[in-house]
Design an enzyme around this catalytic site. Sequence first.
Site, PDB file in Angstrom:
ATOM      1  N   ARG A   1     -26.343 -43.196   1.713  1.00 13.00           N
ATOM      2  CA  ARG A   1     -26.486 -42.211   2.417  1.00 13.00           C
ATOM      3  C   ARG A   1     -25.069 -41.265   2.023  1.00 13.00           C
ATOM      4  NH1 ARG A   1     -29.957 -40.218   6.293  1.00 13.00           N
ATOM      5  NH2 ARG A   1     -29.430 -39.678   8.018  1.00 13.00           N
TER       6      ARG A   1
ATOM      7  N   THR B   1     -38.645 -36.486   3.126  1.00  9.65           N
ATOM      8  CA  THR B   1     -37.897 -38.020   1.618  1.00  9.65           C
ATOM      9  C   THR B   1     -39.433 -38.544   2.042  1.00  9.65           C
ATOM     10  OG1 THR B   1     -36.562 -38.282   4.555  1.00  9.65           O
ATOM     11  CG2 THR B   1     -37.434 -39.984   2.945  1.00  9.65           C
TER      12      THR B   1
ATOM     13  N   THR C   1     -33.874 -38.807   0.382  1.00  2.98           N
ATOM     14  CA  THR C   1     -34.072 -37.583   1.498  1.00  2.98           C
ATOM     15  C   THR C   1     -32.842 -36.465   1.145  1.00  2.98           C
ATOM     16  OG1 THR C   1     -34.321 -36.920   3.498  1.00  2.98           O
ATOM     17  CG2 THR C   1     -33.002 -38.296   3.283  1.00  2.98           C
TER      18      THR C   1
ATOM     19  N   ASN D   1     -33.226 -34.865   4.178  1.00  6.57           N
ATOM     20  CA  ASN D   1     -33.644 -34.732   5.023  1.00  6.57           C
ATOM     21  C   ASN D   1     -34.870 -33.882   5.337  1.00  6.57           C
ATOM     22  OD1 ASN D   1     -33.414 -35.078   7.921  1.00  6.57           O
ATOM     23  ND2 ASN D   1     -32.428 -33.979   8.626  1.00  6.57           N
TER      24      ASN D   1
ATOM     25  N   ASP E   1     -29.032 -35.404  11.097  1.00  8.04           N
ATOM     26  CA  ASP E   1     -29.180 -36.448  11.839  1.00  8.04           C
ATOM     27  C   ASP E   1     -27.765 -37.225  12.431  1.00  8.04           C
ATOM     28  OD1 ASP E   1     -31.424 -37.085  10.416  1.00  8.04           O
ATOM     29  OD2 ASP E   1     -30.681 -38.533   9.067  1.00  8.04           O
TER      30      ASP E   1
ATOM     31  N   SER F   1     -29.890 -43.349  10.874  1.00  6.52           N
ATOM     32  CA  SER F   1     -31.570 -43.595   9.329  1.00  6.52           C
ATOM     33  C   SER F   1     -31.944 -44.001  10.228  1.00  6.52           C
ATOM     34  CB  SER F   1     -30.644 -43.405   8.307  1.00  6.52           C
ATOM     35  OG  SER F   1     -31.679 -43.378   7.002  1.00  6.52           O
TER      36      SER F   1
ATOM     37  N   GLY G   1     -40.957 -39.912   7.155  1.00  7.48           N
ATOM     38  CA  GLY G   1     -41.454 -39.763   8.499  1.00  7.48           C
ATOM     39  C   GLY G   1     -40.105 -39.888   9.507  1.00  7.48           C
ATOM     40  N   GLY G   2     -39.013 -39.850   9.160  1.00 12.38           N
ATOM     41  CA  GLY G   2     -38.159 -39.425   9.993  1.00 12.38           C
ATOM     42  C   GLY G   2     -38.108 -41.014  10.972  1.00 12.38           C
TER      43      GLY G   2
HETATM   44  O1  DON Z   1     -32.324 -40.884   7.382  1.00 12.02           O
HETATM   45  C1  DON Z   1     -33.438 -40.531   8.299  1.00 12.02           C
HETATM   46  O2  DON Z   1     -34.258 -41.119   8.775  1.00 12.02           O
HETATM   47  C2  DON Z   1     -34.073 -38.845   8.081  1.00 12.02           C
HETATM   48  N1  DON Z   1     -33.079 -37.929   7.522  1.00 12.02           N
HETATM   49  C3  DON Z   1     -35.384 -39.470   7.359  1.00 12.02           C
HETATM   50  C4  DON Z   1     -36.270 -37.583   7.037  1.00 12.02           C
HETATM   51  C5  DON Z   1     -37.700 -38.394   7.039  1.00 12.02           C
HETATM   52  O3  DON Z   1     -37.760 -39.377   6.389  1.00 12.02           O
HETATM   53  C6  DON Z   1     -38.200 -37.314   7.045  1.00 12.02           C
HETATM   54  N2  DON Z   1     -39.392 -37.121   6.375  1.00 12.02           N
HETATM   55  N3  DON Z   1     -40.987 -37.022   7.041  1.00 12.02           N
END
Ligand code: DON
Length: 591
Positions: A109, A393, A411, A413, A435, A464, A485-486
């Site tokens: 990370r 990501t 990712t 981000n 984040d 994350s 997918g955040g």
């Molecule tokens: O680390 C995380 O949780 C976010 N930066 C991830 C972002 C993400 O999955 C976006 N995807 N579509």
Amino acid sequence: MRFWPALPPCFCLLATTIFAQNPDAKVVRAAHVMVTSVHHEATDAGVEILRQGGNAVDAAVAVGFALAVVYPQAGNIGGGGFMMIRPTTDHHPQKPMAKDGKPHFIDFREKAPAAATADMYLDKNRNIVKGMSTVGYKASGVPGTVAGLALAERKYGRLGLKAVMQPAIRLAREGYVLTDAECSYWGRNKTLASNAESRRIFQRNGHPYQGGDRFIQPELAKTLERIAADPSDFYKGKMAAQIAKGMQAGGGLITTTDLAAYEAKERTPLVGHYRGYEVLTAPPPSSGGIVMIEALNILSGYDLAKLGKDRSAAQVHIITEAFRRAYMDRNDYLGDPDFNHNPLKEMANPAYAAAWRKSIDPVNATPSAKLVRPAGFMPPPPKIPSAPESQQTTHFSVVDADGNAVSTTYTLNFTFGSGITIPGLGFLMNDEMDDFTSKIGAPNGFGLIQGPANAIGPGHRPLSCMSPTIVSKDGHLRLVLGSPGGSTIMTTVLNNLISVVDNGLNIQQSADAPRFHHQYLPDVLQLEKTFPRDVAEQLRKRGYTISQQTEFDEKSPGTWGDSELIEMDAKTGELMSGHDSRRTYGKAAGY
Ligand code: DON
């Protein structure tokens, strides 16, 4: 009520690639090895390395670097991520992947630069400066991908960095043919257009690439060759100086000292148990693993299959209520483990899950505002609750001929990260700083409440949701799971697991099943466009506030995530893969 006040970049991406789930989509089957990723060229890179005698880590590192070439939206060397490694336990291979035979988790990370401060994205009136943490030079954390992939290769790979990076170098130097979907998306992306070097490389200076064009990246090829020769150049050598100079020229914070101080870390994977399966998943600084374990513990007390079929209102209700509770804890407690005490044992306590179950109404939704945490299990939360997240990501999964498995999510981000390409180096920098909590107590783009455990601090890693996960039963590998997918990552990954374990879906059906998501706050049940409307109506009657795009809304894709999954048949050892049908140019392949 709309779930997202503004359409996040990764959701726009899907507008070009989404199509309705295909009921005829076929499971890809292979006897020995399998790779699945969002891009067919990256999948091929992994298979190529396995054919050369590489193990799952060799292949995963090859895919990781290849995605940095062919999937600039998220594939990266300017970002960060997590890799879960599970050596086979089925037999004793001649060349074991890990000497101790144990699972390993690599945390690469990004870290905040030393000059980062808790209020760096606030103006003098202490309001958030819109876009500052997402686009441009100040949005980047110190990238971890090169350190993470190099560490994985050094400790667990067989062929060496130079060999496994060859497919990526070739793809950058000789180029690859673009599809219409890729081009239309890159051509109109505002983040890329905001930086001259990114605009030159990815948008051909305002003359966007067309489907069928060959995309060649000479600067990136050179950068990859330098990394292959010596990955420490990125952190301590001439390349580090170039990165720091490029960032500072644009007002960024990253210095050569920050780069030299970066280290990828091995952390102990979290282990959960669900209906006789062992779930190996991501520890902090991911919040994903512990949220899924808490939700699984709550769900263990229900016979989901008896309640109804996959995506029935009765199942969705119980799963949603489990997530509502687990996300509440996530919001209140979690942050970078190097700087916070995360109450993981307490969150994973089965007695705590049993207490939560008592608060679940068998029929109706519990409004988040009325949710009360069962007393006597958790320490007092930090004074102000924490958590944030955002988009774009990518996830990829590999199983090799020995049955070693690697699950990686990494990712930039948001899509194309900060949009910044450092002249001469050819790669995009992340915007992972978003984040972090930009302002204590303020809701972020997802409506999450943000707090001190995840505040910006020098050298801190932002919390994350990325959750690379590997599931086994009776010591045998069963599933390799993960998705972008955040904040929706955990609901996607866990529903993939439930679809297979509780509902008997095959791996492709599990990847394609219409998604639902609830994260405690905002108190909204988010449904994909293709989620059955009659079930949505039943859920509305149970008291849920539903957010679902109409099928005719072309501006909002109304879908999220990208499940790139592998299943091993318990009896035959055959590998089966589900490449998410939402993504048009990905692929699962094996032999
Ligand atoms: O680390 C995380 O949780 C976010 N930066 C991830 C972002 C993400 O999955 C976006 N995807 N579509």
